[in-house]
Scaffold this active site. Sequence first.
Site, mmCIF file in Angstrom:
data_model
loop_
_atom_site.group_PDB
_atom_site.id
_atom_site.type_symbol
_atom_site.label_atom_id
_atom_site.label_comp_id
_atom_site.label_asym_id
_atom_site.label_seq_id
_atom_site.Cartn_x
_atom_site.Cartn_y
_atom_site.Cartn_z
ATOM 1 N N ASP A 147 7.395 -7.360 1.381
ATOM 2 C CA ASP A 147 7.469 -7.861 0.001
ATOM 3 C C ASP A 147 7.949 -6.749 -0.929
ATOM 4 O O ASP A 147 7.735 -5.566 -0.656
ATOM 5 C CB ASP A 147 6.088 -8.348 -0.462
ATOM 6 C CG ASP A 147 5.669 -9.635 0.223
ATOM 7 O OD1 ASP A 147 6.546 -10.314 0.790
ATOM 8 O OD2 ASP A 147 4.458 -9.960 0.209
ATOM 9 N N TYR A 199 -0.937 -1.430 8.783
ATOM 10 C CA TYR A 199 -0.912 -1.291 7.330
ATOM 11 C C TYR A 199 -2.169 -0.573 6.847
ATOM 12 O O TYR A 199 -3.225 -0.640 7.486
ATOM 13 C CB TYR A 199 -0.887 -2.673 6.663
ATOM 14 C CG TYR A 199 0.317 -3.520 7.010
ATOM 15 C CD1 TYR A 199 1.442 -3.540 6.190
ATOM 16 C CD2 TYR A 199 0.318 -4.322 8.156
ATOM 17 C CE1 TYR A 199 2.537 -4.332 6.498
ATOM 18 C CE2 TYR A 199 1.415 -5.106 8.474
ATOM 19 C CZ TYR A 199 2.523 -5.113 7.645
ATOM 20 O OH TYR A 199 3.607 -5.890 7.946
ATOM 21 N N ASP A 213 -1.968 -11.506 -4.368
ATOM 22 C CA ASP A 213 -1.876 -10.057 -4.540
ATOM 23 C C ASP A 213 -1.902 -9.698 -6.019
ATOM 24 O O ASP A 213 -2.098 -10.564 -6.885
ATOM 25 C CB ASP A 213 -0.625 -9.496 -3.841
ATOM 26 C CG ASP A 213 0.685 -9.982 -4.474
ATOM 27 O OD1 ASP A 213 0.654 -10.623 -5.555
ATOM 28 O OD2 ASP A 213 1.746 -9.696 -3.884
ATOM 29 N N ARG A 262 -1.958 -10.332 2.771
ATOM 30 C CA ARG A 262 -2.498 -10.907 1.528
ATOM 31 C C ARG A 262 -3.548 -11.964 1.835
ATOM 32 O O ARG A 262 -4.634 -11.996 1.264
ATOM 33 C CB ARG A 262 -1.378 -11.567 0.714
ATOM 34 C CG ARG A 262 -0.450 -10.635 0.003
ATOM 35 C CD ARG A 262 0.601 -11.436 -0.731
ATOM 36 N NE ARG A 262 1.636 -11.971 0.125
ATOM 37 C CZ ARG A 262 2.364 -13.056 -0.133
ATOM 38 N NH1 ARG A 262 2.136 -13.746 -1.234
ATOM 39 N NH2 ARG A 262 3.306 -13.451 0.681
#
Length: 302
Positions: free
Chosen positions: A40, A68, A82, A178
């Site tokens: 993103d 991540y 988010d 997310r």
Amino acid sequence: MTLHGVLPVRKPKGFTSHDIVGKIRRLAKQKRVGHTGTLDPEVEGVLPICLGQATRLAEYIQDMPKKYRGSVTLGTATDTEDQTGQVIEKVAIHNLPTESEIVYAMKSMVGEIEQVPPMYSAVKVNGKRLYELARKGEVIERKARRVQIYDFEFLGMDRGEKPTIHFTVTCSKGTYVRTLCVDLGKKLDLPSHMSYLIRIQSGSYSLEDCVTLEQIETVANTGDWQSILHSMGEAVSTFSKMIVSEAQEFAVLNGKALQVEDPPETKDGLIRIFSDTGRFLALYREKEKGLLIPEKVFRDVE
């Protein structure tokens, strides 16, 4: 000169993955350029970019696990799941979950799980991307998808005005971190949203392997692309490796099957084929014991 290899880029915030591909295409003066898994715009981190014949390996790199580091803020939910979205729910938190409660909830989410893709995502339903519908205020039913969470680790918690959990997660392709953050909040009986995310590993590449856009621009001026380009064989280093003789090399480059007495062990059936001089020749698949058939041959890459 055509370039063949993988460029692990540290994508900054504010760029789409497509933006990075376009920038490298212009700087490297290459037509065949592609990425290996969308990030993103507000997410930074490892984005492997394939050039030339390496674009034929993108599907394998994309299938590899990704790791991540991120943060989930409790007490507030947003429409995008988010920090970029509009607040849709906010509650006062009187009793924060304990560390043991958080760790227990995270461990319960490890393994194969189902996720419903968020409305603000690029998933297509009836020919339209979900984010296009979301921007019009539409919410439609989405099918759950199965993804794999290999590890979900608690790193710590800020207990201030905006309580925030810090974590790392290793997951399969197609995972929406997310949504994982929102689902973690649900397990703790609190609205939540992902407030920060960086991809720290993608397949074989970590942040330490990455180059910045500024470094790429410098290389574009000097022309020394080989100093930052990673080899194709290295890009799929999780696959088994086999070195062939000169006679076998000729057969491989002509797409012939190989009959070998002692093939290397492989979990996924794929084997990297190299010449005795170290040239990456092909990817072969073991069809049956000792019989290897070509899956991808790279005769145009020296």
